[in-house]
Design a protein around this motif. Structure first.
Motif, PDB file in Angstrom:
ATOM      1  N   PRO A   9       5.356   5.426  -0.415  1.00  0.00           N
ATOM      2  CA  PRO A   9       5.801   4.200  -0.999  1.00  0.00           C
ATOM      3  C   PRO A   9       5.821   2.809  -0.072  1.00  0.00           C
ATOM      4  CG  PRO A   9       7.460   6.124  -0.955  1.00  0.00           C
ATOM      5  CD  PRO A   9       6.449   6.513  -0.186  1.00  0.00           C
ATOM      6  N   LEU A  10       6.008   2.821   1.030  1.00  0.00           N
ATOM      7  CA  LEU A  10       5.828   1.727   1.868  1.00  0.00           C
ATOM      8  C   LEU A  10       4.066   1.482   1.675  1.00  0.00           C
ATOM      9  CD1 LEU A  10       6.547  -0.456   4.080  1.00  0.00           C
ATOM     10  CD2 LEU A  10       6.177   1.084   5.789  1.00  0.00           C
ATOM     11  N   THR A  11       3.230   2.160   1.813  1.00  0.00           N
ATOM     12  CA  THR A  11       1.840   1.819   1.649  1.00  0.00           C
ATOM     13  C   THR A  11       1.482   1.373   0.384  1.00  0.00           C
ATOM     14  OG1 THR A  11       1.256   3.699   3.141  1.00  0.00           O
ATOM     15  CG2 THR A  11      -0.590   2.735   2.042  1.00  0.00           C
ATOM     16  N   GLU A  12       2.247   1.818  -0.680  1.00  0.00           N
ATOM     17  CA  GLU A  12       1.920   1.267  -1.948  1.00  0.00           C
ATOM     18  C   GLU A  12       2.348  -0.285  -2.132  1.00  0.00           C
ATOM     19  OE1 GLU A  12       0.683   2.246  -5.985  1.00  0.00           O
ATOM     20  OE2 GLU A  12       0.490   3.196  -4.180  1.00  0.00           O
ATOM     21  N   LEU A  13       3.819  -0.314  -1.455  1.00  0.00           N
ATOM     22  CA  LEU A  13       4.259  -1.399  -1.691  1.00  0.00           C
ATOM     23  C   LEU A  13       3.551  -2.670  -0.804  1.00  0.00           C
ATOM     24  CD1 LEU A  13       6.849  -3.497  -2.370  1.00  0.00           C
ATOM     25  CD2 LEU A  13       7.836  -2.886   0.153  1.00  0.00           C
ATOM     26  N   ILE A  14       2.811  -2.495   0.241  1.00  0.00           N
ATOM     27  CA  ILE A  14       1.984  -3.138   0.928  1.00  0.00           C
ATOM     28  C   ILE A  14       0.884  -3.609   0.245  1.00  0.00           C
ATOM     29  CG2 ILE A  14       0.759  -3.587   2.999  1.00  0.00           C
ATOM     30  CD1 ILE A  14       2.649  -1.946   4.451  1.00  0.00           C
ATOM     31  N   ARG A  15       0.160  -2.585  -0.440  1.00  0.00           N
ATOM     32  CA  ARG A  15      -0.896  -2.860  -1.101  1.00  0.00           C
ATOM     33  C   ARG A  15      -0.776  -3.543  -2.471  1.00  0.00           C
ATOM     34  NH1 ARG A  15      -3.746   2.016  -4.531  1.00  0.00           N
ATOM     35  NH2 ARG A  15      -1.947   1.685  -5.765  1.00  0.00           N
ATOM     36  N   ASN A  16       0.551  -3.311  -3.200  1.00  0.00           N
ATOM     37  CA  ASN A  16       0.777  -4.203  -4.254  1.00  0.00           C
ATOM     38  C   ASN A  16       0.813  -5.813  -3.843  1.00  0.00           C
ATOM     39  OD1 ASN A  16       0.534  -2.236  -6.090  1.00  0.00           O
ATOM     40  ND2 ASN A  16       2.726  -1.432  -5.861  1.00  0.00           N
ATOM     41  N   LEU A  17       1.586  -5.743  -2.777  1.00  0.00           N
ATOM     42  CA  LEU A  17       1.902  -7.279  -2.189  1.00  0.00           C
ATOM     43  C   LEU A  17       0.725  -7.906  -1.702  1.00  0.00           C
ATOM     44  CD1 LEU A  17       4.994  -6.734  -0.026  1.00  0.00           C
ATOM     45  CD2 LEU A  17       4.966  -7.792  -2.208  1.00  0.00           C
TER      46      LEU A  17
END
Length: 283
Positions: A9-17
């Motif tokens: 989820p953290l990786t997904e959040l960073i990618r979306n940001l």
């Protein structure tokens, strides 16, 4: 395994940001242009775009409405001229370029490689080098200060030829063989069988060709002499003079000028990615 699941989820959040940041970088100029079109042009030129102007209180649609009112007769003329030139040039270019590209990609004939190399060579030549011979050609044909003079020299787009050739080279030959058995000639095969299959290629090239035609400045500036035949890039450029600049019309007109290309992109975007991907498979 648990640590990898928690980190996802953290990786997904960073990618979306990151994607959001990239989108903001590309959207900000368009947002600034829209705001500039809704505000007094003199204020924008005096103070520029600051953090305070990102949420202005003095926006008004009057500046855009004036472009198509009684006082904006010249702008309406430039806008209509650009629409006419873009539609004609895009239609002619897609038709001729697809025929040439299809022929180079499907048929075997003597000199095919030479023609293809010539197309690639022309793609690498800056258009400024071709201005003088093209200008002499338009004078010989008697099409100076006519729409035909703007359209004719670029009726066949080398990039479009190359793209259609790449796309046509990937088309299944079974359709061609079956069409010949049914009695269709070469033009019948192209228009009734292969052209519908090449719809993604037409969509992708329609965006690029119309964008090139709509933004074309140098060649129409050389060919067109009458102010009533000016296209939008030339017409807006005439507003910049040493004796005063009509910034309200200039900035609002530039913002409105982006609308047709956005509409073209939205209309053909579903074909764009598939067409560009398929056209680049085979070298």
């Amino acid at each position: 395994m648990q640590s990898s699941k928690k980190s996802f989820p953290l990786t997904e959040l960073i990618r979306n940001l990151l994607l959001l940041a990239v989108c903001l970088v590309f959207v900000f100029p368009l947002y600034s242009l829209i705001l500039a079109a809704l505000r007094p042009g003199q204020e924008l030129m005096r103070h520029g775009i600051t953090f305070k102007t990102l949420v202005p209180s003095d926006i008004s649609m009057d500046y855009i409405a004036a472009l198509f009112g009684e006082s904006g007769s010249k702008y309406r003329s430039w806008f209509i001229n650009s629409i006419i030139v873009t539609i004609l040039q895009t239609s002619v270019s897609l038709f001729l370029s697809s025929l040439v590209g299809y022929g180079l990609g499907v048929y075997e004939f003597k000199g095919r490689n030479f023609v293809m190399v010539s197309v690639i060579f022309v793609m690498m030549i800056p258009v400024q080098i071709l201005i003088l011979p093209l200008y002499r050609l338009t004078i010989t044909l008697g099409v100076i200060d006519r729409y035909l003079g703007v359209i004719l020299p670029f009726a066949v787009f080398p990039l479009a030829i190359f793209f259609f050739r790449q796309y046509a080279a990937e088309l299944p030959r079974d359709f061609i063989d079956a069409a010949r058995v049914d009695g269709l000639n070469d033009f019948g095969i192209f228009f009734r069988i292969m052209a519908p299959i090449m719809t993604p290629a037409y969509g992708a090239m329609a965006i690029l060709t119309s964008l090139n035609s709509w933004n074309q400045f140098l060649w129409p500036l050389i060919v067109l002499r009458s102010s009533e035949k000016f296209t939008l890039p030339i017409g807006l450029n005439t507003l910049l003079t040493p004796y005063g600049n009509n910034y309200d019309v200039l900035i609002s007109g530039a913002a409105v000028a982006t609308i047709p290309i956005i509409i073209v992109f939205l209309f053909f975007q579903r074909y764009f990615m598939s067409g560009m991907t398929a056209g680049g498979i085979k070298g």
